[in-house]
Design a protein around this motif. Structure first.
Motif, mmCIF file in Angstrom:
data_model
loop_
_atom_site.group_PDB
_atom_site.id
_atom_site.type_symbol
_atom_site.label_atom_id
_atom_site.label_comp_id
_atom_site.label_asym_id
_atom_site.label_seq_id
_atom_site.Cartn_x
_atom_site.Cartn_y
_atom_site.Cartn_z
ATOM 1 N N GLY A 563 0.416 -1.441 0.083
ATOM 2 C CA GLY A 563 -0.389 0.198 0.106
ATOM 3 C C GLY A 563 0.798 1.266 0.037
ATOM 4 O O GLY A 563 1.980 1.279 -0.108
ATOM 5 N N PRO A 564 0.561 2.473 0.235
ATOM 6 C CA PRO A 564 1.086 3.945 0.391
ATOM 7 C C PRO A 564 2.398 3.446 1.956
ATOM 8 O O PRO A 564 1.873 3.067 2.253
ATOM 9 C CB PRO A 564 0.283 4.407 0.585
ATOM 10 C CG PRO A 564 -1.499 4.212 0.311
ATOM 11 C CD PRO A 564 -1.056 2.648 0.417
ATOM 12 N N GLY A 565 3.737 4.224 0.790
ATOM 13 C CA GLY A 565 4.258 4.218 2.038
ATOM 14 C C GLY A 565 4.805 3.107 2.500
ATOM 15 O O GLY A 565 5.646 2.671 3.401
ATOM 16 N N THR A 566 5.171 1.592 1.878
ATOM 17 C CA THR A 566 5.788 0.491 1.728
ATOM 18 C C THR A 566 6.497 0.326 0.931
ATOM 19 O O THR A 566 6.888 0.325 -0.292
ATOM 20 C CB THR A 566 4.472 -0.562 1.881
ATOM 21 O OG1 THR A 566 3.402 -0.353 2.710
ATOM 22 C CG2 THR A 566 5.126 -1.986 2.323
ATOM 23 N N LYS A 567 7.912 -0.539 1.400
ATOM 24 C CA LYS A 567 9.005 -0.851 1.147
ATOM 25 C C LYS A 567 9.225 -2.402 1.084
ATOM 26 O O LYS A 567 8.863 -2.491 2.095
ATOM 27 C CB LYS A 567 9.821 -0.201 1.700
ATOM 28 C CG LYS A 567 11.078 -0.528 0.562
ATOM 29 C CD LYS A 567 12.319 0.284 1.816
ATOM 30 C CE LYS A 567 13.788 0.736 0.481
ATOM 31 N NZ LYS A 567 13.868 1.892 0.377
ATOM 32 N N ILE A 568 9.586 -3.012 -0.271
ATOM 33 C CA ILE A 568 9.325 -4.693 -0.473
ATOM 34 C C ILE A 568 10.669 -3.785 -0.623
ATOM 35 O O ILE A 568 11.377 -4.026 -1.748
ATOM 36 C CB ILE A 568 8.246 -4.798 -1.082
ATOM 37 C CG1 ILE A 568 7.169 -4.555 -0.930
ATOM 38 C CG2 ILE A 568 8.547 -6.412 -1.783
ATOM 39 C CD1 ILE A 568 6.281 -5.675 -1.647
ATOM 40 N N VAL A 569 11.306 -5.058 0.361
ATOM 41 C CA VAL A 569 12.998 -5.542 -0.367
ATOM 42 C C VAL A 569 12.916 -8.055 -0.564
ATOM 43 O O VAL A 569 12.547 -8.122 0.419
ATOM 44 C CB VAL A 569 13.713 -5.314 1.091
ATOM 45 C CG1 VAL A 569 14.952 -6.156 0.351
ATOM 46 C CG2 VAL A 569 14.204 -4.154 0.977
ATOM 47 N N CYS A 570 13.016 -7.946 -1.965
ATOM 48 C CA CYS A 570 13.837 -8.927 -1.862
ATOM 49 C C CYS A 570 14.959 -9.768 -1.248
ATOM 50 O O CYS A 570 15.969 -9.143 -2.745
ATOM 51 C CB CYS A 570 13.445 -9.532 -3.078
ATOM 52 S SG CYS A 570 11.207 -9.547 -3.295
ATOM 53 N N LEU A 571 15.179 -11.253 -0.966
ATOM 54 C CA LEU A 571 16.635 -11.320 -0.835
ATOM 55 C C LEU A 571 16.474 -12.766 -1.670
ATOM 56 O O LEU A 571 15.981 -13.571 -1.374
ATOM 57 C CB LEU A 571 16.863 -11.410 0.978
ATOM 58 C CG LEU A 571 16.319 -9.861 1.367
ATOM 59 C CD1 LEU A 571 17.029 -10.567 2.917
ATOM 60 C CD2 LEU A 571 17.589 -8.746 1.326
ATOM 61 N N GLY A 572 18.021 -13.095 -1.614
ATOM 62 C CA GLY A 572 17.185 -14.497 -2.258
ATOM 63 C C GLY A 572 19.448 -14.527 -3.123
ATOM 64 O O GLY A 572 19.971 -13.962 -3.393
ATOM 65 N N ASN A 573 19.402 -16.716 -3.410
ATOM 66 C CA ASN A 573 20.358 -16.405 -4.129
ATOM 67 C C ASN A 573 19.650 -17.599 -5.024
ATOM 68 O O ASN A 573 19.758 -18.544 -5.096
ATOM 69 C CB ASN A 573 21.541 -17.056 -2.311
ATOM 70 C CG ASN A 573 22.975 -17.810 -3.907
ATOM 71 O OD1 ASN A 573 23.007 -17.755 -4.962
ATOM 72 N ND2 ASN A 573 22.957 -18.637 -3.161
ATOM 73 N N ILE A 574 19.929 -17.682 -6.483
ATOM 74 C CA ILE A 574 19.414 -17.718 -7.077
ATOM 75 C C ILE A 574 19.607 -19.233 -7.413
ATOM 76 O O ILE A 574 19.315 -20.455 -8.125
ATOM 77 C CB ILE A 574 19.239 -17.583 -8.681
ATOM 78 C CG1 ILE A 574 20.743 -17.245 -8.549
ATOM 79 C CG2 ILE A 574 18.531 -16.138 -8.452
ATOM 80 C CD1 ILE A 574 20.414 -16.539 -10.657
ATOM 81 N N ALA A 575 21.085 -19.306 -7.226
ATOM 82 C CA ALA A 575 21.411 -20.856 -7.307
ATOM 83 C C ALA A 575 21.400 -21.606 -5.712
ATOM 84 O O ALA A 575 22.349 -22.894 -5.752
ATOM 85 C CB ALA A 575 23.236 -20.787 -6.427
#
Length: 623
Positions: A563-575
């Motif tokens: 929604g408004p004012g939200t920050k999304i961070v995606c973390l990962g290792n495709i290996a």
């Protein structure tokens, strides 16, 4: 000019000329009254000084048939050029100057419109004309008629089209795979429908895909003949120009190698072999996500391919990493006409040159030559780009919750994580590069210090590394705690020492029971992916850990919760992908990195160097 009198009846001719001018023009004999439709379609001639009422109330006469010099008609509405008239509209020749589609925009076709004529110095008079209504209604029908569609791509002849035989796992993996073969045909064996029926029960992703395929097939079979093939574009998928074929009769064929026929894979192989014998000149290919299935097909000399439509990239090495090193001759080619200014405590540069067109917005560039530069691309316009210098998070005065950047990539990542204009951040990297630590430190700093976000929400895909230990007791958060060991480890580092060093005070205090830790835990919520659908997060810092195990559909479901004012961070290792049928090219993390590339409010960094310990770094390289 005095207003003309209304006709005594429909079709009569009205003389609009004043009395003084009427004497100079010889009067033509009055024609016999005609019907309304004839009055509309009657052609206007240059020798006739009198015109039908519809032509007077609508617009000026057409240039090809000018009226007498003394005759002057005031148009009823704003007339557009005659070239804008709707093609195919049946309009009287004398009134062709008025566009049919705009003749009476405010009046509905079911009511008689009122035509207004204005005379200089006199009040407007409203008069109704049925013949004009007929003309406008016909023009309105022509205007509402659908525009001619673009030339549709021609279907290839049947002999030139490939025939793809789909395995069940392709449909369960991508329910829209039926429409992903362009101009080629698709064949479904009966055993595939049987396996779809077995998989449709339940609430899992596979069951939902099976039900979606069944609905698509049900929509298609109502539009065609099963024996002749059903066009795949009848349900709105215009890119699918092939046809769908079902197995409607048994195939009497024997494989060159004896295989047990009770297995579904062997039945599909025999069908492919029978189709090749029936149509030896046509290319028939088996499509399957099962590697062993493709191996058996190749052993039987049957063409087999993997389903690659869901792959974002063919090679993971081509994945966007968010960093571009500048060449040695960068300032030579891009140093002319450079502009610089100060804004927001940063230095901004506008450079021009051939390399600027290859930049992406929010990409990081660096130069290690005589004039070193580390900057972020803020704008790209043709062969010019705007670069902004970075905040140095490797210095202790700019530390984030006691954490400082240890290498260039970590500094780039912190610039993205601490930027309020960046709504979506993706961080890739092997184990020990600091993805979770940097993200959690920036989340705590912006939640507890600057109050930019009200809460930190952490979630991850619950895919075990080894055998599953079974059901876990407790509430949602208690069930998720065993999966959040990384969260606990990083919270310990962030709480007990700055810069990642454990405090050596030796006071013996349990870090887990301090008031500061209670405050931190009150702002961190651990949520399960299973209950995310339908939620909306306002002013939250959402961390998606182990995102490489998510499908593109699951990733879309999570990101659209913002929604408004939200920050999304995606973390990962495709290996480290543990989900079946997911590869480095089809992972949801790869999908979002590629799709968010170049967006003004998104950024991506691939961390290269491990900073966990020398043992972990050596193990990553040697093992």
């Amino acid at each position: 000019m005095p207003l003309p009198k209304a006709p005594a009846r429909l079709g009569d001719i009205v003389d609009p000329t004043p009395a003084a001018s009427r004497q100079a023009i010889p009067e033509a004999p009055a024609p016999a009254p005609v019907a309304a439709a004839s009055a509309v379609a009657a052609p206007a001639t240059a020798s006739r000084p009198k015109r039908p009422l519809a032509a007077i109330l609508t617009t000026k006469p057409a240039p090809a048939a000018p009226a007498a010099p003394a005759v002057q008609a005031v148009p009823a509405t704003k007339a557009a050029p005659a070239s804008q008239a709707v093609p195919g509209a049946k309009i009287a020749p004398a009134a062709q100057a008025a566009p049919a589609a705009k003749a009476a925009p405010a009046a509905p076709a079911s009511t008689a419109p009122a035509a207004r004529t204005a005379a200089p110095g006199k009040r407007d008079t409203v008069q109704t004309d049925t013949s004009r209504l007929i003309t406008q209604s016909e023009a309105a029908k022509a205007a509402k008629a659908p525009a001619p569609a673009k030339a549709k791509s021609k279907r290839l002849p049947t002999a030139q089209r490939k025939l793809f035989v789909l395995d069940t796992n392709v449909l369960l993996h991508d329910p829209s795979s039926l429409f992903r073969f362009a101009e080629h045909d698709v064949f479904l064996p009966m055993i595939v429908l049987e396996e779809l029926d077995h998989q449709k029960k339940g609430m899992s992703e596979v069951a939902r895909n099976a039900r979606q395929v069944s609905r698509s097939l049900d929509e298609l079979i109502t539009t065609g003949d099963l024996n002749k093939g059903i066009p795949l574009d009848t349900s709105g998928n215009k890119d699918a120009l092939g046809s769908l074929y079902f197995q409607t009769r048994p195939t009497d064929t024997h494989l060159p190698i004896e295989l047990p026929m009770g297995k579904a894979d062997n039945v599909i192989l025999s069908i492919v072999h029978g189709l090749r014998q029936e149509s030896p000149k046509r290319e028939i290919v088996l499509v399957s996500k099962d590697i062993n299935m493709r191996l058996k097909a190749r052993a039987l000399n049957l063409p087999a391919e993997d389903y690659l439509n869901d792959h974002v990239l063919d090679d993971s090495d081509l994945l966007y990493d968010g960093i571009t090193p500048l060449p040695d001759n960068f300032w030579i080619k891009h140093g002319k006409d450079i502009e610089s200014w100060q804004q927001g405590g940063l230095t901004w540069y506008r450079v021009r040159g051939p390399l600027c067109s290859q930049f992406s917005v929010n990409e990081f560039v660096y130069y290690d030559g005589d004039m070193p530069l580390s900057a972020q691309v803020r704008e790209v316009t043709g062969k010019s780009a705007v670069l902004a210098t970075l905040r140095d998070f490797s210095h202790a005065k700019n530390s984030v919750w006691g954490i400082t950047a240890r290498n260039r990539e970590q500094n780039f990542a912190l610039n993205l994580l601490m930027n309020p204009d960046i709504d979506f951040v993706s961080l890739l990297g092997q184990a020990g590069t600091g993805k979770t630590l940097l993200t959690l430190a920036s989340a705590l700093a912006q939640t507890l210090e600057t109050k930019r976000y009200t809460e930190i929400i952490i979630t991850r895909a619950t895919v075990p590394v080894g055998d599953d230990i079974g059901f876990l007791p407790g509430t949602e958060e208690e069930k998720m705690l065993p999966w959040m060991g990384a969260l606990e480890d990083n919270l310990e580092v962030l709480h007990q020492g700055s810069g990642g060093a454990i405090s050596s005070s030796g006071n013996g205090q349990d870090w887990n029971k301090t008031p500061a830790m209670d405050l931190i835990r009150s702002r961190i919520k651990v949520k399960s992916l299973n209950f995310m659908r339908g939620r909306t997060f306002l002013n939250k810092f959402l961390i998606i850990d182990e995102a490489q195990n998510l499908t593109p559909k699951q990733m879309k479901t999570l990101i659209t919760r913002a929604g408004p004012g939200t920050k999304i961070v995606c973390l990962g290792n495709i290996a480290q992908i543990d989900t079946p049928y997911l590869t480095e090219g089809s992972s949801g993390l790869t999908y979002v990195v590629d799709r968010f590339k170049g967006w003004l409010h998104a950024g991506h960094i691939t961390l290269q160097r491990g900073e966990r310990s020398r043992l972990a770094d050596y193990a990553s390289d040697a093992l």
